[in-house]
Design an enzyme around this catalytic site. Structure first.
Site, short mmCIF file in Angstrom:
data_model
loop_
_atom_site.label_atom_id
_atom_site.label_comp_id
_atom_site.label_asym_id
_atom_site.label_seq_id
_atom_site.Cartn_x
_atom_site.Cartn_y
_atom_site.Cartn_z
NE ARG A 166 -23.54 35.28 -36.07
CZ ARG A 166 -22.59 34.35 -35.24
NH1 ARG A 166 -21.53 34.05 -35.49
NH2 ARG A 166 -23.43 33.98 -33.90
NE ARG A 223 -25.04 30.57 -29.51
CZ ARG A 223 -24.58 31.43 -30.34
NH1 ARG A 223 -25.37 32.42 -30.79
NH2 ARG A 223 -23.68 31.21 -31.06
NE ARG A 233 -20.26 24.87 -28.69
CZ ARG A 233 -21.27 25.59 -29.11
NH1 ARG A 233 -22.42 25.97 -28.60
NH2 ARG A 233 -21.02 26.26 -30.32
#
Length: 192
Positions: free
Chosen positions: A128, A145, A89
């Site tokens: 989700r 995020r 990341r």
């Protein structure tokens, strides 16, 4: 050995496509998110630290993530390759992964970039959340995020583009059609 990084923002379909890739190509799956959730559910010391970091909507520090990843790779010495999901990341993590793999005589062969719009991501995560109840799908945390991805993680792509390893895949559409495009990219990378 064939090593693959699947790359995209939260909700891009990395987990869904990873499962299909693993089934077809028999790669070992390393998901930093799954590793974090496992440590959190087992209430390990590391899990407690990770839980607080994630609760704040931040990325887990490189040193923790890299140590966990190396430990996971060492546990699977006889696999035909790895799919790295949610890692690296940061450029620092990408460099550390390359160094670690080079030490084992290996490399990253392909980086799949799942390209998905922010509106699609929000719709998918809302759906989700209804099904999985994942705590990290809370709207405020999700926005953090997504911001982390577009402000920090996205900068990893040029690192791999400079190595000629990135294939961009449209992540919107029917899952099986997206998977077909992914398979073409993997098969082409395995031939090179």
């Amino acid at each position: 050995m064939f090593n693959l990084v699947i790359f995209g923002p939260p909700g891009a379909g990395k987990g869904t496509q990873s499962a299909k890739i693993i089934d077809k190509y028999k790669l070992a799956h390393i998901s930093t998110g799954d590793m974090f959730r496992m440590h959190i559910s087992q209430d390990t010391e590391l899990g407690k630290r990770v839980k607080q970091i994630l609760a704040d909507g931040l990325l887990v520090p490189d040193s923790i993530t890299i140590d966990m990843l190396e430990e996971e790779v060492q546990r699977n010495p006889d696999v035909s390759g790895f799919i790295f999901d949610g890692f690296p990341r940061t450029v620092n993590q990408a460099e550390a992964l390359d160094t670690f793999l080079e030490g084992k005589g290996e490399k990253i062969d392909l980086v799949l970039q799942l390209d998905v719009t922010e509106a699609e991501i929000k719709d998918r995560i809302a759906e989700r959340k209804k099904v999985s109840g994942r705590a990290d799908d809370d709207e405020d945390k999700l926005l953090k995020r997504i911001d982390e991805y577009f402000s920090k993680t996205i900068h990893v792509l040029p690192f791999y583009q400079n190595q000629g390893k990135v294939v961009k895949v449209n992540g919107i559409g029917q899952i099986d059609l997206i998977f077909g495009t992914i398979c073409e990219a993997i098969d082409n990378a395995k031939v090179d």
